[in-house]
Design a protein around this motif. Structure first.
Motif, PDB file in Angstrom:
ATOM      1  N   ASP A 194      -4.877  14.988  -1.706  1.00 16.96           N
ATOM      2  CA  ASP A 194      -4.201  13.778  -1.244  1.00 16.96           C
ATOM      3  C   ASP A 194      -4.854  12.694  -1.421  1.00 16.96           C
ATOM      4  O   ASP A 194      -6.206  12.378  -1.864  1.00 16.96           O
ATOM      5  CB  ASP A 194      -3.978  14.069   0.373  1.00 16.96           C
ATOM      6  CG  ASP A 194      -3.056  12.770   0.657  1.00 16.96           C
ATOM      7  OD1 ASP A 194      -2.160  12.352  -0.088  1.00 16.96           O
ATOM      8  OD2 ASP A 194      -2.923  12.825   2.341  1.00 16.96           O
ATOM      9  N   GLN A 209      -6.526   2.206   1.424  1.00 21.45           N
ATOM     10  CA  GLN A 209      -6.734   1.572   2.982  1.00 21.45           C
ATOM     11  C   GLN A 209      -7.723   0.206   2.860  1.00 21.45           C
ATOM     12  O   GLN A 209      -8.295   0.273   2.109  1.00 21.45           O
ATOM     13  CB  GLN A 209      -7.335   2.540   4.089  1.00 21.45           C
ATOM     14  CG  GLN A 209      -8.581   3.032   3.892  1.00 21.45           C
ATOM     15  CD  GLN A 209      -9.215   4.122   4.675  1.00 21.45           C
ATOM     16  OE1 GLN A 209      -8.513   5.186   4.661  1.00 21.45           O
ATOM     17  NE2 GLN A 209     -10.138   4.002   5.092  1.00 21.45           N
ATOM     18  N   ASP A 221       3.736   5.209  -6.173  1.00 20.73           N
ATOM     19  CA  ASP A 221       5.209   5.733  -6.506  1.00 20.73           C
ATOM     20  C   ASP A 221       5.523   5.472  -7.758  1.00 20.73           C
ATOM     21  O   ASP A 221       6.824   5.689  -8.217  1.00 20.73           O
ATOM     22  CB  ASP A 221       6.211   5.120  -5.367  1.00 20.73           C
ATOM     23  CG  ASP A 221       6.374   3.471  -5.470  1.00 20.73           C
ATOM     24  OD1 ASP A 221       5.803   2.711  -6.465  1.00 20.73           O
ATOM     25  OD2 ASP A 221       7.266   2.953  -4.862  1.00 20.73           O
ATOM     26  N   ARG A 249       0.838  -1.210   0.085  1.00 18.03           N
ATOM     27  CA  ARG A 249       0.025   0.004   0.041  1.00 18.03           C
ATOM     28  C   ARG A 249       0.777   1.421  -0.105  1.00 18.03           C
ATOM     29  O   ARG A 249       0.533   2.169  -0.571  1.00 18.03           O
ATOM     30  CB  ARG A 249      -0.913  -0.028   1.237  1.00 18.03           C
ATOM     31  CG  ARG A 249      -2.082  -0.893   0.997  1.00 18.03           C
ATOM     32  CD  ARG A 249      -3.245  -0.544   2.111  1.00 18.03           C
ATOM     33  NE  ARG A 249      -2.840  -0.554   3.493  1.00 18.03           N
ATOM     34  CZ  ARG A 249      -2.665  -1.630   4.166  1.00 18.03           C
ATOM     35  NH1 ARG A 249      -3.258  -2.731   3.767  1.00 18.03           N
ATOM     36  NH2 ARG A 249      -2.491  -1.747   5.448  1.00 18.03           N
ATOM     37  N   GLU A 250       1.885   1.182   0.476  1.00 14.85           N
ATOM     38  CA  GLU A 250       3.089   2.246   0.871  1.00 14.85           C
ATOM     39  C   GLU A 250       3.657   2.693  -0.682  1.00 14.85           C
ATOM     40  O   GLU A 250       3.788   3.702  -0.950  1.00 14.85           O
ATOM     41  CB  GLU A 250       3.934   2.226   1.797  1.00 14.85           C
ATOM     42  CG  GLU A 250       3.577   1.773   3.163  1.00 14.85           C
ATOM     43  CD  GLU A 250       4.564   1.470   4.019  1.00 14.85           C
ATOM     44  OE1 GLU A 250       5.897   1.518   3.870  1.00 14.85           O
ATOM     45  OE2 GLU A 250       4.410   1.340   5.168  1.00 14.85           O
ATOM     46  N   LYS A 302      -1.912  10.157  -8.593  1.00 17.10           N
ATOM     47  CA  LYS A 302      -1.299  10.801  -7.506  1.00 17.10           C
ATOM     48  C   LYS A 302      -0.832  12.201  -7.830  1.00 17.10           C
ATOM     49  O   LYS A 302      -1.024  13.036  -7.421  1.00 17.10           O
ATOM     50  CB  LYS A 302      -0.225  10.181  -6.945  1.00 17.10           C
ATOM     51  CG  LYS A 302       0.607  10.837  -5.759  1.00 17.10           C
ATOM     52  CD  LYS A 302       1.653   9.675  -5.106  1.00 17.10           C
ATOM     53  CE  LYS A 302       2.350  10.436  -4.004  1.00 17.10           C
ATOM     54  NZ  LYS A 302       3.372   9.848  -3.277  1.00 17.10           N
ATOM     55  N   TRP A 319      -4.895   8.094  -1.375  1.00 15.62           N
ATOM     56  CA  TRP A 319      -4.485   6.916  -0.413  1.00 15.62           C
ATOM     57  C   TRP A 319      -5.163   5.734  -0.715  1.00 15.62           C
ATOM     58  O   TRP A 319      -6.315   5.638  -1.069  1.00 15.62           O
ATOM     59  CB  TRP A 319      -4.193   7.348   1.119  1.00 15.62           C
ATOM     60  CG  TRP A 319      -5.574   7.512   1.657  1.00 15.62           C
ATOM     61  CD1 TRP A 319      -6.093   6.610   2.408  1.00 15.62           C
ATOM     62  CD2 TRP A 319      -6.437   8.681   1.802  1.00 15.62           C
ATOM     63  NE1 TRP A 319      -7.484   7.094   2.951  1.00 15.62           N
ATOM     64  CE2 TRP A 319      -7.332   8.438   2.534  1.00 15.62           C
ATOM     65  CE3 TRP A 319      -6.181  10.062   1.245  1.00 15.62           C
ATOM     66  CZ2 TRP A 319      -8.426   9.268   3.015  1.00 15.62           C
ATOM     67  CZ3 TRP A 319      -7.088  11.057   1.849  1.00 15.62           C
ATOM     68  CH2 TRP A 319      -8.162  10.623   2.320  1.00 15.62           C
TER      69      TRP A 319
END
Length: 508
Positions: free
Chosen positions: A484, A488, A457, A452-453, A475, A486
């Protein structure tokens, strides 16, 4: 003493006392004889007298303070103890600094040896000047210290590897590059630390004894001691240092950032190429929508005209009911097709890339057609929950629409791995403090916490289909709009992809 007679060739040679005296006088090694009991000087050979600058007669009455450096470690009791230990143990070696008659100090390696003679026991001290050696040693130590200091912050590691990949030598910088902490033992085998796709090339190189100092460049991936996987670039050549090291000398440094930057450029280039194709398709879709709108309008007119004629025809009045029903059904399908084309035309029409104030509910409504069609194709149950209040944001409508499409298409594609009755995707809009929050939730397999991190990227492998533009570009778009994004875990199972955009307060 009688003259020695000639001995047969197989007899040992006999030496007289004068012969031994001449040999002692000819020795380049400095020798001083001390009495084993009193430690007084009894005799010195010419080499010792010449080095110290004293005649034998001047040397005999001297004591340690008279011929040693005036320093605490060379005081008389230390000298006597050194000689006394030789009488007890037979031999004793020490580093001693003699002082010549002219005051010159002579750093020496001195060996005291107990020699029992006929009349008395003596201590024979042999010493040689090691000042030059000591100077070289100090210079080498200084050079070593300098090299260590210079290499302290070097980003290049050095290793010498055996043919089996074992580590013969590893520099301090190399330990850091392999993730070895202070006090921790380095890995025993360098090749085994590499990932399988890199091991074969490196192992093959280590089996070659490369002639003429030929160097080979290579790139490999390695798993560090701390668990990180990094990219290295190295230059390898074979060395043989006499009585020291033999093997393959490896100079290596970390190029992970460079590799990731290259990968990011390739992905961004692919994304830009995709967007270029998408823009071209948008222009074609606009042309097609324009061309289809006229035939559809004509079909609509013909259907309405046919219904009017049927209503006024006495001959066909009995059958007109079923015919009119069919024509009206066809008309509704034409209306539906026209609405779809209108939506396509409005969405893909060329807009200036500038921000404007728009309700995020409207953006979601404009892309909803495409999401519903994709969900229907995948037989996915879709739930769309717009916000009850207006969520006004400053954005480029087309770009934010692209982000919503990408997240929705990814969620729908994820649900294709599950049975039909379990395929559910929910898209919702809500206000969160001073931000607009959009959430796309699936009930799929979920994503590992470690992944998830890295989702956004640019290096995470995820499928991009339809109008999707990739999570890394999503992103970038959201960040450009001061928001932002993300991912989860969902409450039951699956993943929730969310992004927020700052709300704009309208002033009347």
């Amino acid at each position: 003493m009688p003259e020695p007679t000639a001995a047969p060739e197989d007899d040992p040679i006999r030496f007289g006392l004068d012969d031994f005296r001449r040999m002692m006088d000819a020795l380049p090694m400095c020798i001083i004889l001390h009495d084993a009991q009193t430690k007084s000087i009894l005799w010195a050979n010419p080499s010792a007298c010449q080095v110290l600058g004293f005649t034998l007669e001047e040397l005999l009455p001297l004591k340690a303070p008279d011929m040693s450096r005036q320093s605490h470690e060379y005081r008389r009791e230390i000298g006597r103890k050194w000689l006394h230990d030789a009488t007890l143990h037979g031999s004793n070696m020490v580093e001693w600094c003699y002082r010549a008659k002219n005051g010159e100090e002579i750093l020496s390696e001195a060996i005291a040896t107990l020699v029992p003679l006929t009349e008395r026991d003596v201590i024979m001290v042999q010493f040689r000047n090691i000042a030059r050696e000591e100077q070289i040693r100090r210079e080498m130590k200084k050079l070593e210290s300098r090299l260590k200091e210079f290499m302290q912050d070097s980003d290049e590691g050095v290793a010498v590897l055996r043919p089996d990949g074992g580590i013969e030598y590893l520099s301090d910088a190399g330990r850091k590059l392999l993730g070895v902490r202070p006090g921790q033992n380095p890995p025993k085998n360098f090749v085994e630390q590499c990932l399988p796709d890199s091991q074969e090339e490196l192992q093959e190189l280590l089996t070659l004894a490369l002639p003429d100092a030929i160097s080979f460049p290579l790139r490999y991936r390695i798993a560090r001691k701390d668990g990180l996987v990094r990219w290295h670039h190295a230059v390898c050549r074979y060395i043989e240092i006499e009585n020291d090291l033999k093997g393959h000398l490896l100079h290596f440094h970390d190029i992970t950032d460079q590799v990731e930057a290259e990968e990011a450029r390739r992905r961004d280039q692919a994304a830009l190429e995709y967007l270029a194709r998408h823009n071209a398709m948008g222009e074609m879709a606009t042309a097609i929508a324009h061309e289809l709108s006229q035939p559809l309008a004509a079909i609509r007119n013909f259907l309405e005209g046919s219904v009017l004629r049927l209503n006024h025809s006495e001959a066909l009045r009995e059958q007109a009911g079923q015919i009119i029903w069919g024509l009206e059904s066809a008309g509704r399908q034409v209306d539906h097709a026209a609405a779809i084309i209108k939506s396509v035309r409005e969405y893909v029409v060329k807009l200036e890339q500038s921000e404007g104030l728009i309700d995020l509910n409207e953006v979601l409504a404009e892309v909803r057609w495409f999401i519903e069609m994709r969900a229907a194709e995948g037989r996915v149950q879709l739930e769309v929950q717009a916000s009850e209040e207006a969520l006004v944001v400053s954005c480029e409508k087309v770009l934010i629409g692209q982000v919503i499409l990408n997240l929705a298409f990814n969620a729908i594609e994820e649900m294709s791995h599950f049975p039909e009755n379990q395929r559910r995707v929910c898209i919702s809009l809500a206000r969160k403090d001073q931000q607009a929050l959009l959430t796309v939730a699936d009930e799929g397999r979920g994503i590992d916490a470690g992944h998830r991190e890295r989702l956004f990227d640019g290096f995470f492998s995820s499928k991009v289909s339809g109008n999707g533009i990739g999570l890394a570009l999503c992103k970038n778009i959201i960040a450009r709009h001061r928001g932002d994004i993300w991912a989860q875990p969902a409450q039951v199972r699956g993943t929730r992809f969310c992004f927020t955009l700052p709300l704009v307060q309208r002033h009347n």
